[in-house]
Design a protein around this motif. Structure first.
Motif, short mmCIF file in Angstrom:
data_model
loop_
_atom_site.label_atom_id
_atom_site.label_comp_id
_atom_site.label_asym_id
_atom_site.label_seq_id
_atom_site.Cartn_x
_atom_site.Cartn_y
_atom_site.Cartn_z
N GLY A 263 0.80 -1.31 0.10
CA GLY A 263 -0.01 0.06 -0.09
C GLY A 263 0.83 1.31 0.04
O GLY A 263 2.05 1.41 0.34
N PHE A 264 0.22 2.43 -0.46
CA PHE A 264 0.58 3.80 -0.30
C PHE A 264 1.99 4.08 -0.92
O PHE A 264 2.14 5.11 -1.16
CB PHE A 264 0.71 4.01 1.18
N VAL A 265 2.32 3.21 -1.90
CA VAL A 265 3.63 3.65 -2.80
C VAL A 265 3.05 4.51 -3.79
O VAL A 265 3.62 5.57 -4.03
CB VAL A 265 4.19 2.56 -3.53
N GLY A 266 1.98 4.11 -4.40
CA GLY A 266 1.20 5.04 -5.39
C GLY A 266 0.61 6.45 -5.09
O GLY A 266 -0.05 7.23 -5.66
N LEU A 267 0.57 6.42 -3.50
CA LEU A 267 0.15 7.63 -2.93
C LEU A 267 1.47 8.78 -2.85
O LEU A 267 1.33 9.77 -3.16
CB LEU A 267 -0.76 7.51 -1.67
N VAL A 268 2.34 8.05 -1.97
CA VAL A 268 3.65 8.73 -1.42
C VAL A 268 4.40 9.38 -2.82
O VAL A 268 4.85 10.70 -2.78
CB VAL A 268 4.13 8.06 -0.45
N VAL A 269 4.80 8.29 -3.73
CA VAL A 269 5.54 8.99 -4.40
C VAL A 269 5.16 9.76 -5.44
O VAL A 269 5.97 10.91 -5.96
CB VAL A 269 5.92 7.40 -5.47
N PRO A 270 3.92 9.76 -5.98
CA PRO A 270 3.66 10.96 -6.95
C PRO A 270 3.61 12.35 -6.11
O PRO A 270 3.71 13.33 -6.88
CB PRO A 270 2.19 10.52 -7.51
N HIS A 271 3.30 12.56 -5.04
CA HIS A 271 3.38 13.67 -4.29
C HIS A 271 4.49 14.05 -4.17
O HIS A 271 4.79 15.45 -4.50
CB HIS A 271 2.85 13.46 -2.81
N ILE A 272 5.65 13.39 -3.88
CA ILE A 272 7.25 13.63 -3.92
C ILE A 272 7.47 14.17 -5.29
O ILE A 272 8.27 15.11 -5.62
CB ILE A 272 7.86 12.46 -3.58
N ALA A 273 7.06 13.47 -6.43
CA ALA A 273 7.51 13.94 -7.65
C ALA A 273 6.74 15.20 -8.03
O ALA A 273 7.38 16.06 -8.61
CB ALA A 273 6.69 12.80 -8.71
N ARG A 274 5.61 15.45 -7.65
CA ARG A 274 5.13 16.89 -7.90
C ARG A 274 5.75 17.91 -7.10
O ARG A 274 5.71 18.98 -7.38
CB ARG A 274 3.47 16.97 -7.59
N LEU A 275 5.96 17.44 -5.81
CA LEU A 275 6.57 18.52 -5.00
C LEU A 275 8.03 18.77 -5.63
O LEU A 275 8.53 20.02 -5.74
CB LEU A 275 6.88 17.78 -3.67
N LEU A 276 8.92 17.76 -6.29
CA LEU A 276 10.06 18.15 -6.79
C LEU A 276 10.00 18.76 -8.23
O LEU A 276 10.88 19.84 -8.73
CB LEU A 276 11.09 17.00 -7.12
N PHE A 277 9.29 18.42 -9.06
CA PHE A 277 8.97 18.60 -10.55
C PHE A 277 8.03 19.36 -10.87
O PHE A 277 7.52 19.86 -12.09
CB PHE A 277 9.30 17.60 -11.21
N GLY A 278 7.01 19.88 -9.95
CA GLY A 278 5.84 20.68 -10.27
C GLY A 278 4.49 19.85 -10.78
O GLY A 278 4.66 18.40 -10.66
N GLN A 279 3.59 20.50 -10.74
CA GLN A 279 2.04 19.73 -10.90
C GLN A 279 1.77 18.97 -12.10
O GLN A 279 1.07 18.06 -12.34
CB GLN A 279 0.88 20.58 -10.60
N ASP A 280 2.53 19.21 -13.23
CA ASP A 280 2.48 18.87 -14.52
C ASP A 280 2.57 17.43 -14.62
O ASP A 280 3.53 16.90 -14.30
CB ASP A 280 3.27 19.62 -15.65
#
Lengths: 339, 259
Positions: A263-280
């Protein structure tokens, strides 16, 4: 127009840089994951110690690669589902996709592990069917008219997950109560793998799924901004939805068959990705592959090393990290959007 | 010339409960048309049908005499823009990111927007007077500001025809009038055709060329604003005997008596 080409190159350079950073993070995580564990494996030992070498190539390396594949898959699926449903709390577990997959896989396993149809493990197909059934069900429950209620979507998903897990426990206990510990580990999600054969079996399913998600990244970005606007901008919303359902169900089905519902890999990681590289989404989705692989490798390294000789199921680690993160996000989100 | 035409449109979300019934209409190129009517009478659905994002159960929508579904999707998006009533705000995109999505029909699927796209997007934000919001996150904007960003996104598509669904419902009095002025200016500078669903009956005359009134999914009245916006016709459209329409200083004002 030369100026505009330059900016396009600039923004595409920015994309390249983002991917390079994400890939560098992945390389670092891989190195740590290969070294860590009950047996610390260093390069000199690898060169001179036969036991260490055998542990490394039979156990450690396949396991780290498996963690990478599953982590990349779950994270990318999470990024895609969040965009598709315009819901930052969506991920395979909270939408019931993992649950449906594990029920499908559970039934197939109960009926006989090794069966194959045309060289394809039956368990993969059954898990794919289970995932697809549950995501369709959850979507139907949550959609009323033109809107998908974000709260209903998550509630329906979590309840479908609970039902599926209960059914898995029931089936497996009925068949063989002595396997209860194994079932428990699998329900939480674990990565016991020996050798590379399972990895080779997964790749023909996982690689096309990854490719499909990358191909629809722009449609997903437009859907993340607004569904009606996306439709007016030329996105075939129903077709994109169906493509994403099929791809994510296939991907989650296969990973659940192999590693259980982590669980939660699919939740945490996209948020880190958006935090680092923006919402796009066109940045966040591909970055999620790299970061997801690295994240699950590290989580699994932790699961292998914290308890000494006993291994924790990796799902317990991701759950302990991701669960509180989910609650924090939910709390933060309430400031501007009512669930 | 007739730009956008609907022929005997029928549509239902739920079988047995029609939302749009036998609607036919014709909109001239370069005109400004308002669609009015009470809540739930099918205005928004009609606009979605005209924009091609819903398909009618019966009848057809023609653009320049060609059925809308035979346009390639990208081509349609370069020609007709649609501003939804509400837009999502699930993720904290910046206003500029939202407006840049309007450049999608001009960008190949695997390229990112270039500086020409960015300058068109910024110009669109300037046109509706919200360039200062470019870097702000849409989750932090007020409802009215978000509506204006949504209009800017549609303008970034550089369409011939813009369909707006209650774009001014959350705007203050100054910005409501400002938006109509902007649309009028676009009509005269670019020949843009405007179709707008609205409850702002005070802003239609002078300014709009035609008013379509809907009641229970059908067209109840249509014509020039001065013909449709009268006591008798409005009383029938809204089923409200207290509606008054009076001309004050050349501007048509409409209200319902509260007593």
């Amino acid at each position: 127009m030369t100026g505009s080409l330059r900016t396009q190159r600039l923004s595409e350079q920015r994309f390249g840089q983002a991917m390079a950073i994400a890939a560098a993070v992945l390389v670092a995580c891989t190195a740590i994951a290969l070294w860590a564990g009950y047996e610390r494996i260093t390069i000199p030992r690898l060169l001179h110690d036969d036991v260490a070498r055998s542990v490394f190539f039979r156990l450690r390396l396949p396991r780290v690669i498996m963690a990478g594949i599953i982590g990349a898959t779950l994270a990318a699926v999470g990024a895609a589902l969040q965009a598709l449903f315009r819901n930052p709390l969506a991920e395979p577990l909270t939408l019931g996709v993992s649950g449906g997959g594990s029920l499908g896989a559970g039934i197939a396993i109960a009926l006989g592990w090794g069966a194959r149809i045309a060289g394809t493990p039956v368990v993969f197909i059954a898990a794919f069917a289970g995932s697809l059934a549950s995501i369709s069900l959850v979507y139907r429950i949550a959609r009323s008219g033109a809107v998908v209620a974000p709260g209903s979507l998550l509630l329906a998903g979590i309840v479908v997950n609970l039902i599926a897990n209960a059914a898995v426990v029931l089936i497996e206990y009925t068949i063989d109560p002595s396997r209860s510990l194994e079932i428990l580990r699998w329900l939480v999600g674990t990565l016991d793998v020996v050798g590379f054969s399972l990895i080779w079996q997964m790749l023909p399913f996982v690689l096309p799924g990854w490719l499909v998600l990358l191909l629809v990244a722009r449609d997903l970005h437009l859907l993340a901004v607004d569904e009606e606007s996306a439709a007016s901008l030329g996105v075939n919303v129903r077709r994109s939805e169906r493509i994403v359902y099929l791809a994510t169900s296939l991907l989650v089905g296969v990973t659940v068959s192999v590693g259980g519902s982590i669980g939660f890999v699919g939740l945490v990681v996209p948020h880190i990705a958006r935090l680092l590289f923006g919402q796009d989404t066109r940045f966040a989705l591909p970055a999620s592959f790299f970061l997801g692989a690295g994240f699950l490798m590290l989580a699994d390294a932790l699961a292998r090393s914290v308890m000494g000789q006993t291994e924790l199921p990796v799902g317990a680690v991701t759950g302990l990290v991701g669960g509180p993160f989910f609650l924090w996000l939910m709390r933060r989100r309430q400031r501007y959007v009512m669930l | 010339m007739i730009l956008l035409e609907a022929k005997q449109l029928d549509f239902h979300y739920v079988i047995g409960r029609p939302t749009v019934i036998d609607v036919s209409l014709a909109i001239r190129a370069g005109s400004m048309t308002a669609i009015i009517g009470s809540n739930g009478c099918g205005k928004s659905t009609l606009v979605r049908l005209l924009a091609g994002i819903l398909q009618p159960a019966k009848g057809s929508v023609l653009y320049r005499g060609v059925p809308l579904p035979s346009y390639e999707r990208g081509e349609r998006a370069r020609t007709i823009a649609y501003v939804p009533q509400n837009s999502a705000r699930a993720f904290p995109f910046t206003s500029l990111e939202v407006v840049l999505t309007g450049r999608t029909p001009y960008t190949s699927p695997f390229r990112l927007e270039n500086s020409h796209d960015t300058s068109v997007a910024i110009e669109a934000l300037e046109t509706v007077g919200v360039a200062h919001l470019a870097e702000r996150r849409i989750t932090e904007l007020s409802g009215g500001e978000r509506q204006l960003v949504s209009v800017a996104r549609a303008l970034a598509q550089q369409p011939e025809c813009i369909l707006l669904d209650e774009p001014s419902s959350s705007l203050d009095l100054k910005h409501r009038a400002q938006l109509i002025r902007t649309l009028k200016a676009l009509r005269s500078t670019r020949g843009m055709t405007v179709v707008m669903v609205t409850h702002d009956l005070n802003l239609l005359d002078p300014g709009f060329d035609a008013v379509l009134a809907m009641r229970y999914g059908a067209i109840a009245a249509s014509g020039a604003p001065s013909e449709v916006l009268t006591d008798a016709s409005l009383a029938a459209i809204y089923e409200d005997p207290y509606v008054r329409a009076r001309r004050i200083d050349g501007q048509l004002c409409v209200w319902s008596e509260v007593h």
